[in-house]
Design a protein around this motif. Structure first.
Motif, PDB file in Angstrom:
ATOM      1  N   SER A 177       0.809  -1.216   0.000  1.00 35.19           N
ATOM      2  CA  SER A 177       0.000   0.000   0.000  1.00 35.19           C
ATOM      3  C   SER A 177       0.840   1.263   0.000  1.00 35.19           C
ATOM      4  O   SER A 177       0.340   2.351   0.282  1.00 35.19           O
TER       5      SER A 177
ATOM      6  N   PRO B 294       4.342  15.511  -1.995  1.00 31.60           N
ATOM      7  CA  PRO B 294       2.973  15.984  -1.773  1.00 31.60           C
ATOM      8  C   PRO B 294       2.887  17.088  -0.718  1.00 31.60           C
ATOM      9  O   PRO B 294       2.079  18.014  -0.860  1.00 31.60           O
ATOM     10  N   TYR B 295       3.718  17.001   0.322  1.00 32.26           N
ATOM     11  CA  TYR B 295       3.678  18.038   1.358  1.00 32.26           C
ATOM     12  C   TYR B 295       4.069  19.392   0.773  1.00 32.26           C
ATOM     13  O   TYR B 295       3.365  20.396   0.961  1.00 32.26           O
TER      14      TYR B 295
ATOM     15  N   CYS C   2       5.872  11.102   0.130  1.00 31.35           N
ATOM     16  CA  CYS C   2       5.622  11.944   1.309  1.00 31.35           C
ATOM     17  C   CYS C   2       6.114  13.377   1.136  1.00 31.35           C
ATOM     18  O   CYS C   2       5.350  14.333   1.316  1.00 31.35           O
TER      19      CYS C   2
ATOM     20  N   ASP D 289      -2.726  16.019   5.231  1.00 33.07           N
ATOM     21  CA  ASP D 289      -4.106  16.437   5.443  1.00 33.07           C
ATOM     22  C   ASP D 289      -4.104  17.962   5.429  1.00 33.07           C
ATOM     23  O   ASP D 289      -3.196  18.587   5.992  1.00 33.07           O
TER      24      ASP D 289
ATOM     25  N   ASP E 142       1.221   8.511  11.827  1.00 34.63           N
ATOM     26  CA  ASP E 142       0.880   7.341  11.014  1.00 34.63           C
ATOM     27  C   ASP E 142       2.184   6.653  10.598  1.00 34.63           C
ATOM     28  O   ASP E 142       2.799   7.012   9.593  1.00 34.63           O
TER      29      ASP E 142
ATOM     30  N   LEU F  84       1.001  13.599   7.856  1.00 35.53           N
ATOM     31  CA  LEU F  84       0.486  12.453   8.595  1.00 35.53           C
ATOM     32  C   LEU F  84       1.572  11.413   8.842  1.00 35.53           C
ATOM     33  O   LEU F  84       1.471  10.616   9.774  1.00 35.53           O
TER      34      LEU F  84
ATOM     35  N   ARG G  49       2.071   3.393  -2.155  1.00 33.56           N
ATOM     36  CA  ARG G  49       1.620   4.554  -2.913  1.00 33.56           C
ATOM     37  C   ARG G  49       0.214   5.008  -2.499  1.00 33.56           C
ATOM     38  O   ARG G  49      -0.181   6.127  -2.781  1.00 33.56           O
ATOM     39  N   GLU G  50      -0.541   4.124  -1.846  1.00 32.53           N
ATOM     40  CA  GLU G  50      -1.909   4.473  -1.488  1.00 32.53           C
ATOM     41  C   GLU G  50      -2.001   5.176  -0.131  1.00 32.53           C
ATOM     42  O   GLU G  50      -3.035   5.701   0.221  1.00 32.53           O
ATOM     43  N   ARG G  51      -0.915   5.180   0.625  1.00 35.26           N
ATOM     44  CA  ARG G  51      -0.936   5.798   1.944  1.00 35.26           C
ATOM     45  C   ARG G  51      -1.165   7.307   1.814  1.00 35.26           C
ATOM     46  O   ARG G  51      -0.518   7.980   1.019  1.00 35.26           O
ATOM     47  N   ARG G  52      -2.116   7.840   2.593  1.00 33.33           N
ATOM     48  CA  ARG G  52      -2.415   9.270   2.535  1.00 33.33           C
ATOM     49  C   ARG G  52      -1.348  10.028   3.313  1.00 33.33           C
ATOM     50  O   ARG G  52      -1.261   9.895   4.535  1.00 33.33           O
ATOM     51  N   PRO G  53      -0.535  10.842   2.666  1.00 34.09           N
ATOM     52  CA  PRO G  53       0.609  11.441   3.359  1.00 34.09           C
ATOM     53  C   PRO G  53       0.306  12.727   4.115  1.00 34.09           C
ATOM     54  O   PRO G  53       1.006  13.049   5.087  1.00 34.09           O
TER      55      PRO G  53
END
Length: 301
Positions: free
Chosen positions: A10, A153-154, A150, A18, A39, A81, A12-16
């Motif tokens: 998972s 995206p941040y 990670c 919010d 997380d 996260l 690539r699917e982890r939500r990095p």
């Protein structure tokens, strides 16, 4: 040859990240919490020589919860996260420690920065108390995956929030929210009270003086002991985003964990809610700051 680290399915699917957004943006102020992620990816827990509690020593624990009312005042809160022990977004993407890898890092890597030498690069080698995170070496592809999943995206989200604020208000004020170990708040001289907050503006280069002065007045008005730029002047985010001449101001806030945290247990104390109320008032007054003198001229359409 060292064994490659496990990569969970998972990955690539982890939500990095919010982003808590207001119903209507009403302020040029942006709040960010880069080090409060809780997380912990399975591959970090599986491959680290440290247990979960030891890894958490690097967290700015629960700082995101101190500032999660930001949308009430028309401002967003960006929070990572993922944990700091996995990827540190308050570092340059190039700050890689070659001692951590079985193969070579790119020539562009900044392997000699003081933070890398200390073991605290973008992929940390140690946790806050100095213990090595890993018992064996990574491959550079492990770092590249983490940065893609990670780090990128941040910073994409942060740049977007800054650009949006500049377009809407003519300037952006980034409040980079951190906490420091109580040992970091030790008084500079015997007999002086401990330091509660450190405000960092890179010694006057990352934000306008009226912003740090305003924040300092609010905090000292609550009765806190506040210093500027010592022992923390601001990290990569403050240095790279803070461009006052371009209408972008970055102020780093460090909160003494003794104000709200049992550092041994990494648990919130009864004082947490009182501090949170003060941070809510801080946000209310920061977002009400008159930014008209900070705005840069807008180009004609």
């Amino acid at each position: 040859m060292p064994e490659k680290f496990d990569r969970p399915p998972s990955y690539r699917e982890r939500r990095p990240i919010d982003v808590l957004t207001p119903n209507e943006t009403g302020s040029a102020v942006i709040f960010a919490s880069p080090h409060s992620g809780r997380d912990y990816p399975a591959d970090l827990l599986r491959n680290s020589r440290l247990d979960h509690h030891s890894l958490r020593q690097s967290e700015d624990s629960y700082v995101d919860l101190l500032f999660d009312e930001a949308p009430r005042f028309g401002s967003p809160l960006l929070r990572a996260l993922f944990p700091r022990a996995y990827v540190d977004v308050n570092r340059s993407r190039e700050e890689l420690d070659p001692r951590m890898f079985a193969d070579s890092v790119p020539r562009s890597a900044d392997t000699r920065s003081s933070r890398v030498i200390a073991g605290l690069g973008v992929i940390p080698r140690i946790v806050a108390d100095g213990q090595d995170i890993y018992g064996r070496k990574l491959y550079y592809i492990d770092a590249r995956r983490r940065l893609s999943a990670c780090y990128d995206p941040y910073h994409k989200a942060l740049r977007g929030l800054v650009d949006e604020a500049r377009a809407r208000f003519g300037c952006a004020i980034l409040i980079d929210c951190h906490s420091m170990p109580s040992a970091g708040g030790a008084p500079f001289r015997t007999g002086e009270p401990p330091i509660d907050f450190v405000l960092g503006d890179r010694f006057g280069t990352s934000c306008a003086p009226e912003i740090i002065r305003h924040a300092e007045e609010i905090l000292t008005g609550f009765g806190y002991q506040v210093t500027r730029n010592a022992p923390y002047a601001g990290g990569y985010v403050a240095a790279s985003y803070g461009r006052p001449r371009n209408g972008v101001h970055a102020l780093q806030i460090e909160i003494n964990r003794a104000l709200y945290l049992d550092e041994r247990r990494i648990a919130r104390t009864d004082a947490f809610e009182a501090l949170r109320e003060h941070m809510i008032e801080l946000m209310r007054r920061l977002t009400g700051f008159d930014v008209s003198g900070l705005c840069i001229p807008q180009a004609a359409e």
